[in-house]
Design a protein around this motif. Structure first.
Motif, PDB file in Angstrom:
ATOM      1  N   PHE A  79     -12.110  -4.234 -13.702  1.00 54.01           N
ATOM      2  CA  PHE A  79     -13.026  -5.043 -12.886  1.00 54.01           C
ATOM      3  C   PHE A  79     -12.620  -5.061 -11.407  1.00 54.01           C
ATOM      4  O   PHE A  79     -11.438  -5.182 -11.095  1.00 54.01           O
ATOM      5  CB  PHE A  79     -13.047  -6.492 -13.396  1.00 54.01           C
ATOM      6  N   CYS A  80     -13.620  -4.967 -10.547  1.00 57.07           N
ATOM      7  CA  CYS A  80     -13.389  -5.091  -9.098  1.00 57.07           C
ATOM      8  C   CYS A  80     -14.462  -5.997  -8.514  1.00 57.07           C
ATOM      9  O   CYS A  80     -15.570  -6.078  -9.054  1.00 57.07           O
ATOM     10  CB  CYS A  80     -13.499  -3.733  -8.416  1.00 57.07           C
ATOM     11  N   GLU A  81     -14.127  -6.642  -7.404  1.00 58.18           N
ATOM     12  CA  GLU A  81     -15.132  -7.504  -6.766  1.00 58.18           C
ATOM     13  C   GLU A  81     -16.134  -6.673  -5.989  1.00 58.18           C
ATOM     14  O   GLU A  81     -17.322  -6.950  -5.970  1.00 58.18           O
ATOM     15  CB  GLU A  81     -14.437  -8.514  -5.852  1.00 58.18           C
ATOM     16  N   THR A  82     -15.626  -5.680  -5.294  1.00 62.13           N
ATOM     17  CA  THR A  82     -16.489  -4.727  -4.596  1.00 62.13           C
ATOM     18  C   THR A  82     -15.878  -3.344  -4.834  1.00 62.13           C
ATOM     19  O   THR A  82     -14.723  -3.243  -5.245  1.00 62.13           O
ATOM     20  CB  THR A  82     -16.524  -4.998  -3.077  1.00 62.13           C
ATOM     21  N   ILE A  83     -16.644  -2.318  -4.562  1.00 56.62           N
ATOM     22  CA  ILE A  83     -16.145  -0.968  -4.845  1.00 56.62           C
ATOM     23  C   ILE A  83     -15.798  -0.250  -3.539  1.00 56.62           C
ATOM     24  O   ILE A  83     -16.644  -0.083  -2.651  1.00 56.62           O
ATOM     25  CB  ILE A  83     -17.198  -0.156  -5.634  1.00 56.62           C
ATOM     26  N   CYS A  84     -14.552   0.158  -3.440  1.00 55.09           N
ATOM     27  CA  CYS A  84     -14.085   0.894  -2.260  1.00 55.09           C
ATOM     28  C   CYS A  84     -14.659   2.321  -2.313  1.00 55.09           C
ATOM     29  O   CYS A  84     -14.682   2.938  -3.382  1.00 55.09           O
ATOM     30  CB  CYS A  84     -12.561   0.960  -2.251  1.00 55.09           C
ATOM     31  N   SER A  85     -15.066   2.819  -1.178  1.00 57.15           N
ATOM     32  CA  SER A  85     -15.809   4.087  -1.180  1.00 57.15           C
ATOM     33  C   SER A  85     -14.932   5.308  -1.480  1.00 57.15           C
ATOM     34  O   SER A  85     -15.446   6.363  -1.793  1.00 57.15           O
ATOM     35  CB  SER A  85     -16.502   4.277   0.162  1.00 57.15           C
ATOM     36  N   PHE A  86     -13.597   5.160  -1.380  1.00 59.78           N
ATOM     37  CA  PHE A  86     -12.714   6.302  -1.641  1.00 59.78           C
ATOM     38  C   PHE A  86     -12.259   6.346  -3.095  1.00 59.78           C
ATOM     39  O   PHE A  86     -11.578   7.272  -3.516  1.00 59.78           O
ATOM     40  CB  PHE A  86     -11.447   6.223  -0.757  1.00 59.78           C
ATOM     41  N   CYS A  87     -12.613   5.317  -3.868  1.00 65.93           N
ATOM     42  CA  CYS A  87     -11.926   5.060  -5.143  1.00 65.93           C
ATOM     43  C   CYS A  87     -12.243   6.084  -6.225  1.00 65.93           C
ATOM     44  O   CYS A  87     -13.400   6.294  -6.576  1.00 65.93           O
ATOM     45  CB  CYS A  87     -12.301   3.671  -5.639  1.00 65.93           C
ATOM     46  N   PRO A  88     -11.210   6.715  -6.803  1.00 65.19           N
ATOM     47  CA  PRO A  88     -11.433   7.694  -7.859  1.00 65.19           C
ATOM     48  C   PRO A  88     -11.241   7.129  -9.270  1.00 65.19           C
ATOM     49  O   PRO A  88     -11.234   7.874 -10.229  1.00 65.19           O
ATOM     50  CB  PRO A  88     -10.332   8.729  -7.560  1.00 65.19           C
ATOM     51  N   PHE A  89     -11.069   5.802  -9.384  1.00 70.18           N
ATOM     52  CA  PHE A  89     -10.684   5.263 -10.688  1.00 70.18           C
ATOM     53  C   PHE A  89     -11.891   4.828 -11.519  1.00 70.18           C
ATOM     54  O   PHE A  89     -12.999   4.698 -11.009  1.00 70.18           O
ATOM     55  CB  PHE A  89      -9.720   4.078 -10.503  1.00 70.18           C
ATOM     56  N   THR A  90     -11.646   4.530 -12.788  1.00 68.70           N
ATOM     57  CA  THR A  90     -12.702   4.018 -13.663  1.00 68.70           C
ATOM     58  C   THR A  90     -12.752   2.509 -13.507  1.00 68.70           C
ATOM     59  O   THR A  90     -11.827   1.808 -13.900  1.00 68.70           O
ATOM     60  CB  THR A  90     -12.395   4.382 -15.131  1.00 68.70           C
ATOM     61  N   ARG A  91     -13.779   2.017 -12.911  1.00 62.39           N
ATOM     62  CA  ARG A  91     -13.878   0.575 -12.601  1.00 62.39           C
ATOM     63  C   ARG A  91     -15.319   0.228 -12.275  1.00 62.39           C
ATOM     64  O   ARG A  91     -16.169   1.088 -12.127  1.00 62.39           O
ATOM     65  CB  ARG A  91     -12.979   0.182 -11.413  1.00 62.39           C
ATOM     66  N   GLY A  92     -15.605  -1.075 -12.157  1.00 63.40           N
ATOM     67  CA  GLY A  92     -16.951  -1.499 -11.806  1.00 63.40           C
ATOM     68  C   GLY A  92     -16.936  -2.959 -11.422  1.00 63.40           C
ATOM     69  O   GLY A  92     -15.941  -3.665 -11.677  1.00 63.40           O
ATOM     70  N   GLY A 129      -2.888  -1.562 -14.699  1.00 64.14           N
ATOM     71  CA  GLY A 129      -3.596  -1.024 -13.527  1.00 64.14           C
ATOM     72  C   GLY A 129      -5.095  -1.215 -13.661  1.00 64.14           C
ATOM     73  O   GLY A 129      -5.601  -1.766 -14.634  1.00 64.14           O
ATOM     74  N   GLY A 130      -5.796  -0.727 -12.670  1.00 65.75           N
ATOM     75  CA  GLY A 130      -7.245  -0.947 -12.743  1.00 65.75           C
ATOM     76  C   GLY A 130      -8.007  -0.058 -11.801  1.00 65.75           C
ATOM     77  O   GLY A 130      -7.554   1.029 -11.457  1.00 65.75           O
ATOM     78  N   GLY A 131      -9.168  -0.608 -11.293  1.00 61.88           N
ATOM     79  CA  GLY A 131      -9.553  -1.998 -11.273  1.00 61.88           C
ATOM     80  C   GLY A 131      -8.538  -2.902 -10.576  1.00 61.88           C
ATOM     81  O   GLY A 131      -7.628  -2.464  -9.891  1.00 61.88           O
ATOM     82  N   ILE A 132      -8.763  -4.179 -10.804  1.00 59.31           N
ATOM     83  CA  ILE A 132      -7.902  -5.177 -10.170  1.00 59.31           C
ATOM     84  C   ILE A 132      -7.308  -6.112 -11.222  1.00 59.31           C
ATOM     85  O   ILE A 132      -7.927  -7.123 -11.581  1.00 59.31           O
ATOM     86  CB  ILE A 132      -8.689  -6.006  -9.125  1.00 59.31           C
ATOM     87  N   PRO A 133      -6.126  -5.802 -11.724  1.00 56.16           N
ATOM     88  CA  PRO A 133      -5.503  -6.698 -12.704  1.00 56.16           C
ATOM     89  C   PRO A 133      -5.278  -8.113 -12.148  1.00 56.16           C
ATOM     90  O   PRO A 133      -5.299  -9.087 -12.905  1.00 56.16           O
ATOM     91  CB  PRO A 133      -4.178  -6.007 -13.018  1.00 56.16           C
TER      92      PRO A 133
HETATM   93  S1  SF4 Z   1      -9.935  -0.008  -8.295  1.00 63.24           S
HETATM   94 FE1  SF4 Z   1      -8.943  -0.579  -6.366  1.00 63.24          FE
HETATM   95  S2  SF4 Z   1      -9.511   1.057  -4.968  1.00 63.24           S
HETATM   96 FE2  SF4 Z   1     -10.937   1.170  -6.691  1.00 63.24          FE
HETATM   97  S3  SF4 Z   1     -12.726  -0.045  -6.100  1.00 63.24           S
HETATM   98 FE3  SF4 Z   1     -11.354  -1.398  -7.198  1.00 63.24          FE
HETATM   99  S4  SF4 Z   1     -10.082  -2.366  -5.619  1.00 63.24           S
HETATM  100 FE4  SF4 Z   1     -11.041  -0.569  -4.677  1.00 63.24          FE
END
Ligand code: SF4
Length: 386
Positions: A79-92, A129-133
């Motif tokens: 889980f993330c509050e907002t999505i960073c434009s560079f982010c390569p991870f699996t999150r939302g 890790g995450g996302g935002i633990p």
């Molecule tokens: S996982 Fe980290 S880098 Fe990626 S969108 Fe979320 S806060 Fe940003």
């Protein structure tokens, strides 16, 4: 050439075009992240349908006889509050706290169900890790910690990392992390430049980064900050400024990652293009790497792995061999007989000879566990390397 192989070769050629600025395929447009070849998720040899195991539990049942060298546990919090434009991870992003609560309820169930197959494994390293633990509440952090400690043998645990995002860090959460045995907290600053922060959609202010670093440093002996370099248009002056400010945070280690232009989102490239920033040629990105290395060594830092720098002890040391060490990194990039057991949506389990993939869709992951009490994964055998 089969169509799948041709498609991969085509994408690979396009990838190299972007990465190495060769301009071989100028007509290809940027494609969405989830349609790109997942560079960061390649594990050689590649998994194919032929290698899919009819009985996915086989690797878990075999774990005791696999004689693993070291064992890491990875827990994904997507889980993330907002999505960073560079982010390569699996999150939302998430729509309600209930989504997080359900997910956090599903994690211990997965841990417990897997333990029934793998037993109470001895674990060397844990990485959340995450996302935002750090979006988890103190209570949720404690519950996760309790599930981990009661299902694994953590007596000889060397490292327990919790990734954090600066806006969500509070004293209460740091205390909760400490109480479950976390001994390494890592957070992202990425860049201190206002213009690149805007391009990256980083909504925390630099002051919030500095405050969070202070709080984290006060509570933990081993802290890390993640930085990015190699952005379009980044000059040596920009690079040194970022490096200086990163060191000013006084974390134990500083990780500098090259921006992954391939995995970043289209909107990042569009914004960079809109403000007239040109992608750096590969040679300039390599130069930036060399500049960083020289700069950090001149400040008394030395590399502890490919990305991470720490204050060197003793002026003659070329490489820091002593603590701190980033053990999770060692296991991930380690030996063929190291093991990583992954928990959470999209988490990967790597065992000698096998790759296991958890369901990537969060709702599917939660529903399979909470509604059906089944482990949400599929497994592949890794054929012997030639
Ligand atoms: S996982 Fe980290 S880098 Fe990626 S969108 Fe979320 S806060 Fe940003």
């Amino acid at each position: 050439m089969t169509s799948v192989v041709k498609q991969q070769a085509d994408t690979l050629a396009w990838t190299y075009n972007i990465m190495f600025d060769l301009k071989l395929l100028p007509s290809r447009k940027l494609i969405k992240f989830n349609q790109q070849l997942p560079f960061f998720k390649w594990y050689y040899p590649f998994d194919t349908d032929e290698d899919r195991l009819p009985n996915p539990f086989l690797p878990l049942l075999a774990i005791k006889s696999l004689q693993t060298r070291r064992c890491a546990v990875y827990v994904h919090v997507p889980f993330c509050e907002t999505i960073c434009s560079f982010c390569p991870f699996t999150r939302g992003t998430y729509s309600s706290e209930t989504e997080i609560q359900n997910y956090v309820a599903a994690l211990p169930l997965e841990i417990d169900l897997k333990r029934r197959f793998v037993g109470r494994c001895k674990v060397d390293v844990i990485f959340v890790g995450g996302g935002i633990p750090s979006l988890l509440s103190p209570h949720q952090i404690e519950s996760l910690g309790a599930a981990i400690h009661s299902n694994f043998d953590t007596r000889s645990l060397k490292e327990f990392t919790f990734e954090s995002e600066v806006k969500s860090v509070t004293r209460g959460k740091l205390e909760a992390m400490h109480s479950i045995g976390v001994n390494r907290v890592s957070f992202g600053a990425q860049t201190f430049s206002d213009s690149y922060r805007k391009i990256f959609s980083l909504d925390a202010s630099v002051a919030q980064v500095v405050n969070a670093a202070k709080l984290i440093n006060e509570r933990f002996d081993y802290t890390n900050v993640d930085m990015i370099y190699g952005m379009a248009g980044q000059t040596p002056k920009d690079l040194y400024q970022d490096a200086r400010e990163a060191l000013n945070l006084q974390t134990t280690t500083v990780d500098f990652y090259p921006l992954n232009n391939l995995a970043a989102q289209t909107r990042m490239h569009r914004t960079m293009r809109a403000v007239g920033l040109q992608h750096l040629p590969a040679t300039e990105r390599v130069q930036h790497r060399i500049r960083l290395d020289e700069f950090l060594r001149a400040q008394g830092y030395a590399p502890i792995n490919g990305y991470s720098y720490s204050l060197a002890v003793g002026s003659q040391r070329e490489v820091v061999q002593h603590s701190p060490k980033f053990y999770y990194h060692d296991v991930v990039y380690g030996y063929h007989d190291d093991a990583i057991i992954g928990y959470g949506s999209s988490a990967l389990t790597q065992l000698p000879g096998y790759n296991l993939y958890n369901a990537a869709d969060r709702a599917d992951y939660v529903s399979r566990l909470l509604d059906k009490q089944i482990l949400p994964f599929e497994a592949f055998a890794i054929p012997d390397c030639p």
